[in-house]
Enzyme design. Structure first.
Site, PDB file in Angstrom:
ATOM      1  N   TRP A   1     -12.011  11.778   8.658  1.00 13.07           N
ATOM      2  CA  TRP A   1     -10.590  11.456   8.802  1.00 13.07           C
ATOM      3  C   TRP A   1     -10.298  10.155   8.189  1.00 13.07           C
ATOM      4  O   TRP A   1     -10.386   9.285   7.816  1.00 13.07           O
ATOM      5  CB  TRP A   1     -10.170  11.413  10.273  1.00 13.07           C
TER       6      TRP A   1
ATOM      7  N   TYR B   1      -1.849  11.672   6.754  1.00 14.41           N
ATOM      8  CA  TYR B   1      -2.454  10.369   7.044  1.00 14.41           C
ATOM      9  C   TYR B   1      -1.649   9.236   6.403  1.00 14.41           C
ATOM     10  O   TYR B   1      -1.317   9.305   5.226  1.00 14.41           O
ATOM     11  CB  TYR B   1      -3.915  10.272   6.546  1.00 14.41           C
TER      12      TYR B   1
ATOM     13  N   ASP C   1      -5.037   3.712   0.076  1.00 10.06           N
ATOM     14  CA  ASP C   1      -6.154   3.939   1.004  1.00 10.06           C
ATOM     15  C   ASP C   1      -6.595   5.400   0.912  1.00 10.06           C
ATOM     16  O   ASP C   1      -5.837   6.301   1.273  1.00 10.06           O
ATOM     17  CB  ASP C   1      -5.692   3.610   2.427  1.00 10.06           C
TER      18      ASP C   1
ATOM     19  N   ARG D   1       0.858  -1.180   0.000  1.00  7.79           N
ATOM     20  CA  ARG D   1       0.000   0.000   0.000  1.00  7.79           C
ATOM     21  C   ARG D   1       0.895   1.232   0.000  1.00  7.79           C
ATOM     22  O   ARG D   1       1.889   1.268   0.739  1.00  7.79           O
ATOM     23  CB  ARG D   1      -0.849  -0.028   1.279  1.00  7.79           C
TER      24      ARG D   1
ATOM     25  N   GLU E   1     -13.642  -1.523   6.719  1.00  8.88           N
ATOM     26  CA  GLU E   1     -12.972  -1.602   8.027  1.00  8.88           C
ATOM     27  C   GLU E   1     -13.782  -0.986   9.159  1.00  8.88           C
ATOM     28  O   GLU E   1     -13.578  -1.370  10.313  1.00  8.88           O
ATOM     29  CB  GLU E   1     -11.563  -0.991   7.969  1.00  8.88           C
TER      30      GLU E   1
ATOM     31  N   GLU F   1      -9.046   2.016  -1.548  1.00  9.62           N
ATOM     32  CA  GLU F   1      -9.772   1.640  -0.330  1.00  9.62           C
ATOM     33  C   GLU F   1     -10.598   2.804   0.182  1.00  9.62           C
ATOM     34  O   GLU F   1     -10.148   3.947   0.167  1.00  9.62           O
ATOM     35  CB  GLU F   1      -8.715   1.235   0.694  1.00  9.62           C
TER      36      GLU F   1
ATOM     37  N   GLU G   1      -4.392  -7.390   5.226  1.00  8.37           N
ATOM     38  CA  GLU G   1      -3.528  -6.277   5.625  1.00  8.37           C
ATOM     39  C   GLU G   1      -2.617  -6.726   6.770  1.00  8.37           C
ATOM     40  O   GLU G   1      -3.040  -7.448   7.671  1.00  8.37           O
ATOM     41  CB  GLU G   1      -4.387  -5.097   6.100  1.00  8.37           C
TER      42      GLU G   1
ATOM     43  N   ARG H   1     -13.708  -5.561   3.457  1.00 10.60           N
ATOM     44  CA  ARG H   1     -12.610  -5.458   4.430  1.00 10.60           C
ATOM     45  C   ARG H   1     -13.065  -5.519   5.886  1.00 10.60           C
ATOM     46  O   ARG H   1     -12.372  -5.074   6.785  1.00 10.60           O
ATOM     47  CB  ARG H   1     -11.805  -4.180   4.167  1.00 10.60           C
TER      48      ARG H   1
ATOM     49  N   HIS I   1      -9.146   6.526   2.551  1.00 13.77           N
ATOM     50  CA  HIS I   1      -9.548   6.816   3.931  1.00 13.77           C
ATOM     51  C   HIS I   1     -10.745   7.759   4.033  1.00 13.77           C
ATOM     52  O   HIS I   1     -10.723   8.737   4.783  1.00 13.77           O
ATOM     53  CB  HIS I   1      -8.347   7.362   4.726  1.00 13.77           C
TER      54      HIS I   1
HETATM   55  C1  GCO Z   1      -6.066   0.790   7.458  1.00  8.47           C
HETATM   56  C2  GCO Z   1      -6.841   1.733   8.280  1.00  8.47           C
HETATM   57  C3  GCO Z   1      -6.182   2.160   9.540  1.00  8.47           C
HETATM   58  C4  GCO Z   1      -7.198   2.885  10.414  1.00  8.47           C
HETATM   59  C5  GCO Z   1      -7.038   2.531  11.830  1.00  8.47           C
HETATM   60  C6  GCO Z   1      -8.120   3.161  12.674  1.00  8.47           C
HETATM   61  O1  GCO Z   1      -6.442   0.640   6.322  1.00  8.47           O
HETATM   62  O2  GCO Z   1      -5.122   0.215   7.965  1.00  8.47           O
HETATM   63  O3  GCO Z   1      -7.405   2.747   7.544  1.00  8.47           O
HETATM   64  O4  GCO Z   1      -5.074   2.899   9.247  1.00  8.47           O
HETATM   65  O5  GCO Z   1      -7.086   4.249  10.249  1.00  8.47           O
HETATM   66  O6  GCO Z   1      -7.023   1.148  11.960  1.00  8.47           O
HETATM   67  O7  GCO Z   1      -8.140   2.654  13.950  1.00  8.47           O
HETATM   68 MG    MG Z   2      -8.033   1.843   5.733  1.00  6.45          MG
END
Ligand code: GCO
Ligand code: MG
Length: 404
Positions: A404, A159, A211, A148, A263, A237, A340, A284, A213
């Site tokens: 975020w 981030y 990602d 990634r 996630e 992602e 991951e 995920r 995010h």
């Molecule tokens: C990822 C996630 C993490 C999250 C985190 C939040 O893809 O690994 O986005 O980076 O931000 O697990 O608790």
């Molecule tokens: Mg993520």
């Protein structure tokens, strides 16, 4: 009949905070479950201690499905990360116990191996493009087949960029959440260029992931996906928040870049439209936040019917117990995609003694270790008392709050 005699909840911060449930049966068999919800840990600890542990005592540990139904339907209040994480902790601990009682690794109870190991992706990052390229190359040298890539957006976003140790790549703060600036136009200008640079300098001989995010609107995500098509990403992602599952139709109409979501989602209902309309390519959801092995398998089976593959979340805020449980599930499911994997900090591994092993870009567990293959060292944990921490919050340049 063996019964559940004791259930203990441990909260400790070895590198970062983990909530762990340990169930002990009247025969002295123990099982572990992860109950960690990053930034809201004590809510799950209290849910377990105050509302779940009293219900477990005296119950038959072998009745995993019944316990799942009892905790899910019996609470009346449905879904949500706190409830589903608490249920997951109990569920995983009971699978661990069942494996130990049977003398078999959990993957055997789930139907046995479908593969020899579980392909993982690592996290490469950089404060700028040259640093990112070096980091991707480092992962390739370590044997990773999937990487990634994230780089800091000039002037705004950090981030995904590690600061010092791997465990702190999301700058977590003690007093109040750190507030980070965000600019979508700056990200949209920059991110496609560094993904292209990775392909240009390091080629196409490995899977490249990114990602987003939750930072984009559906239309912005469609534009982004279109722009990076030539990079042949394994996935983008969380291109947009998935509360509105239908919004992925718009992204899908405009780009062939594969999409991964899940996630922060906690149940099969949260991914139902995404899966059944084939709006995503990878789901995920994880063992720890989506109701344990029992519920995750249900999600993955639904996904298999629609050619959606798995790609479970596995950042370091998910404990080594979750990583082990994920590997057992990943080894068995027919529609596995990728897992991951971020190496946990050394302090974390002092507390969680795990038999999960990394080799040649894949994770595996031993064939002769019953249960999940992880033990919790309470004495080692005592050296790492709980330290409250928050995830950061993003604000746009005009001061308003962003995802975020
Ligand atoms: C990822 C996630 C993490 C999250 C985190 C939040 O893809 O690994 O986005 O980076 O931000 O697990 O608790
Ligand atoms: Mg993520």
């Amino acid at each position: 009949m063996s019964t559940i005699e004791r259930a203990e909840v441990f909260v400790a911060s070895p590198g970062r905070t983990f909530v762990t449930l340990r169930i002990t049966t009247s025969d002295g068999v123990t099982g572990l479950g992860d109950a960690t919800l990053n930034g809201r840990e004590l809510a799950v600890a209290a849910y377990l201690r105050d509302h779940v542990v009293p219900l477990l005592i005296g119950k038959d540990p072998a009745r995993i499905e019944d316990m799942w139904q009892y905790l899910y339907r019996g609470a009346y209040w449905r879904r949500g990360p706190v409830t589903m994480t608490a249920i997951a902790a109990v569920d995983v601990a009971l699978w661990d116990i069942k494996g130990k009682v049977a003398g078999l690794p959990v993957y055997q109870l789930l139907g046995g191996r479908s593969r020899d190991g579980v392909m993982v992706y690592g996290h490469a990052s950089g404060a700028d493009v040259p640093e990112l390229l070096d980091d991707v190359a480092r992962f390739r040298d370590l044997g990773y087949q999937a990487v990634r890539a994230q780089a800091a957006v000039p002037g705004v976003g950090t981030y995904g960029v590690r600061k010092g140790t791997r465990s702190s790549y999301e700058p977590a703060s003690t007093a109040l959440p750190e507030e980070q600036p965000w600019s979508t136009p700056a990200y949209l200008d920059f991110a496609p260029t560094y993904l292209a640079a990775v392909r240009e300098h390091l080629g196409f001989g490995f899977h490249l992931l990114h990602d987003v995010h939750h930072r984009l609107t559906p239309l912005e995500a469609a534009q982004f996906g279109k722009r990076v098509e030539e990079c042949r990403l394994f996935w983008m992602e969380d291109p947009t928040p998935a509360e509105n599952q239908e919004s992925f139709r718009l992204i899908r109409q405009h780009t062939t870049t594969p999409i991964a979501v899940g996630e922060v989602l906690t149940s099969i209902w949260d991914v139902q439209t995404l899966i059944t309309e084939q709006l995503i390519d990878y789901v995920r959801t994880t063992v720890v936040h989506a109701g344990g092995i029992t519920h995750l398998r249900r999600i993955f089976d639904l996904a298999a019917l629609y050619q959606v593959r798995t790609g479970s979340h596995g950042a370091t805020d998910l404990s080594p117990v979750t990583l082990a449980a994920a590997v057992h599930v990943d080894l068995t499911v027919p529609n596995f995609g990728v897992q991951e994997y971020m190496e946990h900090a050394a302090e974390t591994m002092e507390v969680f003694r795990s038999t999960v092993r990394f080799d040649a870009g894949a994770l595996d567990v031993a064939d002769d270790v019953p249960g999940l293959g992880v033990e919790y060292d309470e004495k080692a944990a005592a050296a790492f008392p709980y330290e409250p921490k928050y995830l950061p919050v993003a604000r746009r340049l005009d001061g308003s709050v962003h995802d975020w």
